[in-house]
Scaffold this motif. Structure first.
Motif, PDB file in Angstrom:
ATOM      1  N   HIS A 137       1.051  -1.238  -0.003  1.00 53.42           N
ATOM      2  CA  HIS A 137       0.032   0.179  -0.075  1.00 53.42           C
ATOM      3  C   HIS A 137       0.828   1.199   0.017  1.00 53.42           C
ATOM      4  O   HIS A 137       1.786   1.498   1.029  1.00 53.42           O
ATOM      5  N   ILE A 138       0.853   2.189  -0.824  1.00 54.92           N
ATOM      6  CA  ILE A 138       1.583   3.435  -0.884  1.00 54.92           C
ATOM      7  C   ILE A 138       0.704   4.597  -0.462  1.00 54.92           C
ATOM      8  O   ILE A 138      -0.346   4.747  -0.883  1.00 54.92           O
ATOM      9  N   ALA A 139       1.138   4.870   0.694  1.00 56.53           N
ATOM     10  CA  ALA A 139       0.374   5.738   1.521  1.00 56.53           C
ATOM     11  C   ALA A 139       1.137   7.254   1.267  1.00 56.53           C
ATOM     12  O   ALA A 139       1.316   7.405   0.416  1.00 56.53           O
ATOM     13  N   SER A 140       1.331   7.898   2.654  1.00 56.71           N
ATOM     14  CA  SER A 140       2.018   9.145   2.193  1.00 56.71           C
ATOM     15  C   SER A 140       2.374   9.645   3.813  1.00 56.71           C
ATOM     16  O   SER A 140       1.842   9.319   4.716  1.00 56.71           O
ATOM     17  N   ILE A 141       3.327  10.437   4.019  1.00 54.42           N
ATOM     18  CA  ILE A 141       3.834  10.942   5.136  1.00 54.42           C
ATOM     19  C   ILE A 141       2.860  11.921   5.666  1.00 54.42           C
ATOM     20  O   ILE A 141       2.554  12.063   6.950  1.00 54.42           O
ATOM     21  N   GLY A 160      -6.018   6.348   7.388  1.00 54.05           N
ATOM     22  CA  GLY A 160      -6.659   5.247   7.206  1.00 54.05           C
ATOM     23  C   GLY A 160      -6.218   3.791   6.667  1.00 54.05           C
ATOM     24  O   GLY A 160      -6.430   2.675   7.037  1.00 54.05           O
ATOM     25  N   LEU A 161      -5.688   4.411   5.299  1.00 53.18           N
ATOM     26  CA  LEU A 161      -4.830   3.128   4.717  1.00 53.18           C
ATOM     27  C   LEU A 161      -3.834   2.639   5.598  1.00 53.18           C
ATOM     28  O   LEU A 161      -3.627   1.308   5.463  1.00 53.18           O
ATOM     29  N   VAL A 162      -2.871   3.098   6.269  1.00 52.39           N
ATOM     30  CA  VAL A 162      -1.731   2.928   7.074  1.00 52.39           C
ATOM     31  C   VAL A 162      -2.625   1.874   8.123  1.00 52.39           C
ATOM     32  O   VAL A 162      -1.800   0.671   8.259  1.00 52.39           O
ATOM     33  N   ASN A 163      -3.587   2.106   8.897  1.00 50.56           N
ATOM     34  CA  ASN A 163      -4.133   1.521   9.830  1.00 50.56           C
ATOM     35  C   ASN A 163      -4.846   0.099   9.303  1.00 50.56           C
ATOM     36  O   ASN A 163      -4.600  -0.955   9.690  1.00 50.56           O
ATOM     37  N   TYR A 164      -5.473   0.295   8.204  1.00 46.13           N
ATOM     38  CA  TYR A 164      -5.969  -0.788   7.477  1.00 46.13           C
ATOM     39  C   TYR A 164      -4.964  -1.883   6.944  1.00 46.13           C
ATOM     40  O   TYR A 164      -5.072  -3.081   7.169  1.00 46.13           O
ATOM     41  N   SER A 165      -3.736  -1.429   6.535  1.00 48.66           N
ATOM     42  CA  SER A 165      -2.744  -2.073   5.931  1.00 48.66           C
ATOM     43  C   SER A 165      -2.234  -2.879   7.018  1.00 48.66           C
ATOM     44  O   SER A 165      -1.745  -4.346   6.964  1.00 48.66           O
ATOM     45  N   LYS A 166      -2.222  -2.437   8.407  1.00 46.34           N
ATOM     46  CA  LYS A 166      -1.609  -3.089   9.433  1.00 46.34           C
ATOM     47  C   LYS A 166      -2.283  -4.279   9.882  1.00 46.34           C
ATOM     48  O   LYS A 166      -2.096  -5.349  10.160  1.00 46.34           O
ATOM     49  N   SER A 167      -3.864  -3.909   9.813  1.00 44.44           N
ATOM     50  CA  SER A 167      -4.827  -4.834  10.358  1.00 44.44           C
ATOM     51  C   SER A 167      -4.756  -5.777   9.604  1.00 44.44           C
ATOM     52  O   SER A 167      -5.007  -7.075   9.939  1.00 44.44           O
ATOM     53  N   LEU A 168      -4.786  -5.789   8.010  1.00 40.84           N
ATOM     54  CA  LEU A 168      -4.863  -6.802   7.229  1.00 40.84           C
ATOM     55  C   LEU A 168      -3.767  -7.579   7.285  1.00 40.84           C
ATOM     56  O   LEU A 168      -3.762  -8.880   6.993  1.00 40.84           O
ATOM     57  N   SER A 169      -2.749  -6.885   7.448  1.00 40.04           N
ATOM     58  CA  SER A 169      -1.361  -7.917   7.616  1.00 40.04           C
ATOM     59  C   SER A 169      -1.383  -8.675   8.718  1.00 40.04           C
ATOM     60  O   SER A 169      -1.122 -10.007   8.758  1.00 40.04           O
ATOM     61  N   THR A 181       3.522  -1.277   3.985  1.00 40.40           N
ATOM     62  CA  THR A 181       3.171   0.053   3.557  1.00 40.40           C
ATOM     63  C   THR A 181       4.132   0.935   3.410  1.00 40.40           C
ATOM     64  O   THR A 181       5.291   0.875   4.272  1.00 40.40           O
ATOM     65  N   VAL A 182       4.195   1.589   2.074  1.00 43.31           N
ATOM     66  CA  VAL A 182       5.381   2.430   1.941  1.00 43.31           C
ATOM     67  C   VAL A 182       4.897   4.012   2.009  1.00 43.31           C
ATOM     68  O   VAL A 182       3.828   4.187   1.118  1.00 43.31           O
ATOM     69  N   SER A 183       5.298   4.826   2.748  1.00 47.43           N
ATOM     70  CA  SER A 183       4.809   6.254   2.950  1.00 47.43           C
ATOM     71  C   SER A 183       5.748   7.221   2.410  1.00 47.43           C
ATOM     72  O   SER A 183       6.750   7.734   2.890  1.00 47.43           O
ATOM     73  N   ALA A 245      11.649 -11.690   2.355  1.00 50.97           N
ATOM     74  CA  ALA A 245      10.434 -12.550   2.727  1.00 50.97           C
ATOM     75  C   ALA A 245       9.980 -12.550   4.349  1.00 50.97           C
ATOM     76  O   ALA A 245       9.106 -13.155   4.315  1.00 50.97           O
ATOM     77  N   TYR A 246      10.945 -11.853   5.098  1.00 49.86           N
ATOM     78  CA  TYR A 246      10.394 -11.857   6.547  1.00 49.86           C
ATOM     79  C   TYR A 246       9.702 -10.676   6.818  1.00 49.86           C
ATOM     80  O   TYR A 246       9.494 -10.408   7.879  1.00 49.86           O
ATOM     81  N   LEU A 247       9.604  -9.722   5.800  1.00 46.46           N
ATOM     82  CA  LEU A 247       9.096  -8.488   5.943  1.00 46.46           C
ATOM     83  C   LEU A 247       7.586  -8.388   5.786  1.00 46.46           C
ATOM     84  O   LEU A 247       6.860  -8.601   4.696  1.00 46.46           O
ATOM     85  N   THR A 248       6.699  -8.203   7.012  1.00 45.49           N
ATOM     86  CA  THR A 248       5.367  -7.953   6.964  1.00 45.49           C
ATOM     87  C   THR A 248       4.703  -6.954   7.976  1.00 45.49           C
ATOM     88  O   THR A 248       5.362  -6.724   8.701  1.00 45.49           O
ATOM     89  N   GLY A 249       3.596  -6.314   7.741  1.00 49.93           N
ATOM     90  CA  GLY A 249       2.924  -5.666   8.632  1.00 49.93           C
ATOM     91  C   GLY A 249       3.623  -4.148   9.019  1.00 49.93           C
ATOM     92  O   GLY A 249       3.412  -3.743  10.082  1.00 49.93           O
ATOM     93  N   THR A 250       4.573  -3.728   8.201  1.00 49.27           N
ATOM     94  CA  THR A 250       5.434  -2.579   8.633  1.00 49.27           C
ATOM     95  C   THR A 250       5.084  -1.369   7.640  1.00 49.27           C
ATOM     96  O   THR A 250       4.949  -1.600   6.438  1.00 49.27           O
ATOM     97  N   GLU A 251       5.437  -0.066   8.101  1.00 43.44           N
ATOM     98  CA  GLU A 251       5.258   0.997   7.359  1.00 43.44           C
ATOM     99  C   GLU A 251       6.471   1.523   7.245  1.00 43.44           C
ATOM    100  O   GLU A 251       7.491   1.803   8.141  1.00 43.44           O
ATOM    101  N   TYR A 252       7.039   1.785   5.942  1.00 43.63           N
ATOM    102  CA  TYR A 252       8.349   2.167   5.553  1.00 43.63           C
ATOM    103  C   TYR A 252       8.216   3.861   5.077  1.00 43.63           C
ATOM    104  O   TYR A 252       7.447   4.027   4.127  1.00 43.63           O
TER     105      TYR A 252
END
Length: 262
Positions: A137-141, A160-169, A181-183, A245-252
């Motif tokens: 998910h490409i979000a934004s700062i 909302g997208l950042v929060n949803y992305s974490k929940s979905l993960s 998520t990439v912001s 492969a081990y990265l998930t649930g994180t916002e960058y």
């Protein structure tokens, strides 16, 4: 583990929304270079079509647009391995909360939040059945640094997208699907260049002065410039690869240091 970076996405099928220009195009090109079969979607045909990239015309702010994309990809390719929800737009006027209508709020939320939700819902069952897949998910700062004068609905949608992305993960990672998520901060796209030209023309200043005014509005960019689309694309290319492969649930956050908090 050894990786062939030039061919590490061989046999992968990837979709990049908003993939005909700016960061989306750079991401599509980066995935193609890594060997993926790449599909892009946007409302209009790309100005410079690439016969190596499959194009689907669709308005993803409408449910029927997302449904069209899901159906065409399933029919033509049978599955999707990588989904990069890059589409994002803010076309609301400046002036704060008082000038914004319900219709402008709705349109912004549809494009920046609900379009990714619908596409995820369309492709996740297949990914889960295959036991693998990556969603970006490409979000934004602006989710953390909202500019209420001009982009209030956009910032709210991206938060909302950042929060949803974490929940979905949390839900789908145990089933084999990574969600990240990439912001980005400010990216120097063609649209950004046109914006600087407008600012320069209206103020009577130089392009460099216009660029400084934008960075000042963001509170400054310690790196001293906007990101290049290719820099964002390179990181996304890494995140969707086996190397991550081990990265998930994180916002960058990719912002040259703009956000001052941790």
């Amino acid at each position: 583990m050894d990786f062939n970076f030039e061919n590490e996405l061989k046999d992968k099928i990837a979709l990049v929304t908003g993939g005909t220009k700016g960061a989306g195009k750079a991401i599509a090109d980066r995935l193609l270079k890594a060997g993926a079969t790449v599909i892009v979607t946007a409302r209009n045909q790309p100005e410079e079509p690439d016969d190596k990239i499959h194009f689907i015309a669709a308005d993803l702010s409408k449910p029927e647009g997302t449904q069209k994309v899901v159906e065409e990809i399933h029919k033509q390719f049978g599955r999707l391995d990588i989904l990069v929800n890059n589409l994002g737009a803010s076309e609301t006027p400046g002036g704060g909360f008082a000038v914004l209508t319900d219709e402008q709020w709705e349109e912004t939320l549809q494009t920046n939040l609900l379009a990714p939700v619908r596409l995820d819902r369309g492709f996740l069952p297949g990914m889960i059945e295959n036991g693998k897949g990556v969603i970006i998910h490409i979000a934004s700062i602006q989710a953390k640094l909202p500019l209420y004068e001009s982009t209030l609905p956009y910032a709210a949608a991206k938060a909302g997208l950042v929060n949803y992305s974490k929940s979905l993960s949390n839900e789908v990672t145990p089933k084999g699907v990574r969600v990240l998520t990439v912001s980005p901060g400010w990216i120097m796209t063609t649209s950004s260049e046109r914006m600087l030209e407008r600012i320069s023309a209206s103020s009577g200043g130089t392009i460099e002065e216009a660029e400084k005014s934008v960075m000042d509005a963001l509170g400054g960019i310690p790196f001293g410039r906007a990101a290049r689309p290719e820099e964002v694309a390179e990181f996304v290319g890494f995140l969707v690869s086996p190397r991550a492969a081990y990265l998930t649930g994180t916002e960058y956050i990719i912002d040259g240091g703009t956000v001052r908090t941790i």
